[in-house]
Design a protein around this motif. Structure first.
Motif, mmCIF file in Angstrom:
data_model
loop_
_atom_site.group_PDB
_atom_site.id
_atom_site.type_symbol
_atom_site.label_atom_id
_atom_site.label_comp_id
_atom_site.label_asym_id
_atom_site.label_seq_id
_atom_site.Cartn_x
_atom_site.Cartn_y
_atom_site.Cartn_z
ATOM 1 N N HIS A 115 47.960 28.234 43.420
ATOM 2 C CA HIS A 115 48.327 29.594 43.831
ATOM 3 C C HIS A 115 49.796 29.898 43.537
ATOM 4 O O HIS A 115 50.435 30.655 44.267
ATOM 5 C CB HIS A 115 48.026 29.792 45.318
ATOM 6 C CG HIS A 115 46.584 29.597 45.663
ATOM 7 N ND1 HIS A 115 45.613 30.488 45.285
ATOM 8 C CD2 HIS A 115 45.946 28.589 46.311
ATOM 9 C CE1 HIS A 115 44.431 30.052 45.710
ATOM 10 N NE2 HIS A 115 44.609 28.903 46.326
ATOM 11 N N GLU A 204 46.919 35.396 39.841
ATOM 12 C CA GLU A 204 45.816 36.357 39.749
ATOM 13 C C GLU A 204 45.228 36.424 38.349
ATOM 14 O O GLU A 204 44.105 36.914 38.150
ATOM 15 C CB GLU A 204 46.290 37.746 40.180
ATOM 16 C CG GLU A 204 46.485 37.924 41.668
ATOM 17 C CD GLU A 204 47.815 37.365 42.178
ATOM 18 O OE1 GLU A 204 48.048 37.386 43.402
ATOM 19 O OE2 GLU A 204 48.621 36.901 41.332
ATOM 20 N N HIS A 207 41.756 34.851 38.108
ATOM 21 C CA HIS A 207 40.642 35.690 38.555
ATOM 22 C C HIS A 207 40.247 36.660 37.449
ATOM 23 O O HIS A 207 39.053 36.871 37.174
ATOM 24 C CB HIS A 207 41.033 36.453 39.819
ATOM 25 C CG HIS A 207 39.982 37.408 40.294
ATOM 26 N ND1 HIS A 207 38.806 36.995 40.885
ATOM 27 C CD2 HIS A 207 39.908 38.768 40.235
ATOM 28 C CE1 HIS A 207 38.064 38.050 41.181
ATOM 29 N NE2 HIS A 207 38.717 39.142 40.797
ATOM 30 N N MET A 229 44.563 43.115 34.899
ATOM 31 C CA MET A 229 45.529 43.012 35.982
ATOM 32 C C MET A 229 46.294 44.321 36.159
ATOM 33 O O MET A 229 46.547 44.762 37.291
ATOM 34 C CB MET A 229 46.489 41.854 35.711
ATOM 35 C CG MET A 229 45.822 40.488 35.776
ATOM 36 S SD MET A 229 46.881 39.129 35.187
ATOM 37 C CE MET A 229 48.169 39.126 36.441
ATOM 38 N N LEU A 234 48.361 45.527 39.553
ATOM 39 C CA LEU A 234 49.341 44.440 39.621
ATOM 40 C C LEU A 234 50.488 44.714 38.651
ATOM 41 O O LEU A 234 50.288 45.286 37.581
ATOM 42 C CB LEU A 234 48.669 43.107 39.283
ATOM 43 C CG LEU A 234 47.531 42.687 40.224
ATOM 44 C CD1 LEU A 234 46.854 41.433 39.701
ATOM 45 C CD2 LEU A 234 48.055 42.460 41.636
#
Length: 290
Positions: A115, A204, A207, A229, A234
């Motif tokens: 992460h 991210e 994903h 994204m 984002l």
């Protein structure tokens, strides 16, 4: 959070450099006497990235063996101010089982990265600059947040070679990306800002890659994931980096890098320059073929 992990995709097939890459990975082709991959690793280390994950594939064991040799202290990392690789970083390897594109290669890093934001350096692009290119991107990301791409201006007729950003400039050299287009022709390119092989990406992106559909080439494109994204709201930034870029996965790019780096070497540069000058003079005196 400080970016500490780097991902280096080096799983490409090297088709643009056949037949040299039939057996030898393109990242192991030498620039004078140092493999391309070593320059990429060196840039990572000089930027303070000491946890490196290299994505390879079947047939690239020479790359792993070379870096193992350097890390084991049997060979110096040329030009490094901090000694041998073994004192500087941890290098990990993961394999891309199928050649499904750059996006798929990046996706293989998701468990190692976790992460955290991470640096992404393409394994066949070499940059020469006063401040390491990836360091420039990292410093921008520390201020801007989100994900950051390194971009450089290209000629309109060359846009078809690159991913091109559609972006709104917010300050000199810094733009907020609103869209990305993979290899558009000059008439469809929204700008002349080409994505180069250096990024800092938020996690991210994994994903977005997991949800990406293969493109027209049957590959999962990183550009498509970055576009997703942006559409999710984002932040994605483009910064113009101050660096000389070489695409060593291309014949002409590899040749340019080799010549320019040889000319800059203290040990062989002067002699090589005299040799090239001699060729130029000899060529200019030849009669024009009739």
């Amino acid at each position: 959070m400080t970016v500490k992990k780097a991902v280096i995709p080096a799983a490409g097939l090297g088709t643009r450099l056949l037949p040299a890459t039939t057996v030898l990975p393109k990242e192991m082709l030498p620039l004078v006497d140092t493999p391309v991959i070593q320059y990429v690793v060196k840039e990572s280390l000089e930027a303070g990235l000491d946890d490196l994950l290299i994505v390879t594939r079947r047939g690239k064991t020479a790359l792993e063996d070379h870096l193992d040799s350097v890390a084991g202290g049997t060979g110096p990392l040329q030009g490094s101010p901090r000694g041998v690789l073994g004192e500087m970083a941890c290098i990990h390897f993961v394999r891309q089982a199928r050649p499904l594109g750059l996006g798929h290669a990046v996706l293989q890093a998701r468990f190692h990265v976790g992460h955290e934001a991470f640096a992404l350096l393409l394994g066949d692009e070499v940059f020469r600059s006063r401040v390491p290119c990836i360091r420039q991107v990292m410093e921008a990301q520390a201020i801007l947040g989100g994900s950051v791409l390194a971009v450089q201006e290209v000629c309109a007729e060359d846009t078809w070679r690159y991913g091109i950003v559609d972006a709104v400039q917010v300050s000199p050299g810094v733009s907020r990306v609103t869209d990305l287009i993979e290899k558009p022709g000059p008439s469809k390119a929204p700008s002349n800002l080409a994505i180069t092989g250096r990024y800092v990406l938020e996690p991210e992106v994994f994903h977005a890659l997991q949800g990406a559909e293969p493109g027209v080439r049957g590959e999962i494109e990183l550009t498509d994931a970055l576009r997703s994204m942006v559409r999710m709201g984002l932040s994605l930034w483009a910064i113009q980096v101050d660096a000389r870029r070489y695409d060593t996965g291309d014949r002409l790019g590899l040749l340019r890098a080799t010549v320019e780096m040889a000319l800059d070497r203290e040990d062989i540069g002067p002699s090589f320059r005299r040799y090239l000058e001699g060729i130029r003079l000899a060529g200019s005196s030849d009669p024009t073929p009739g």
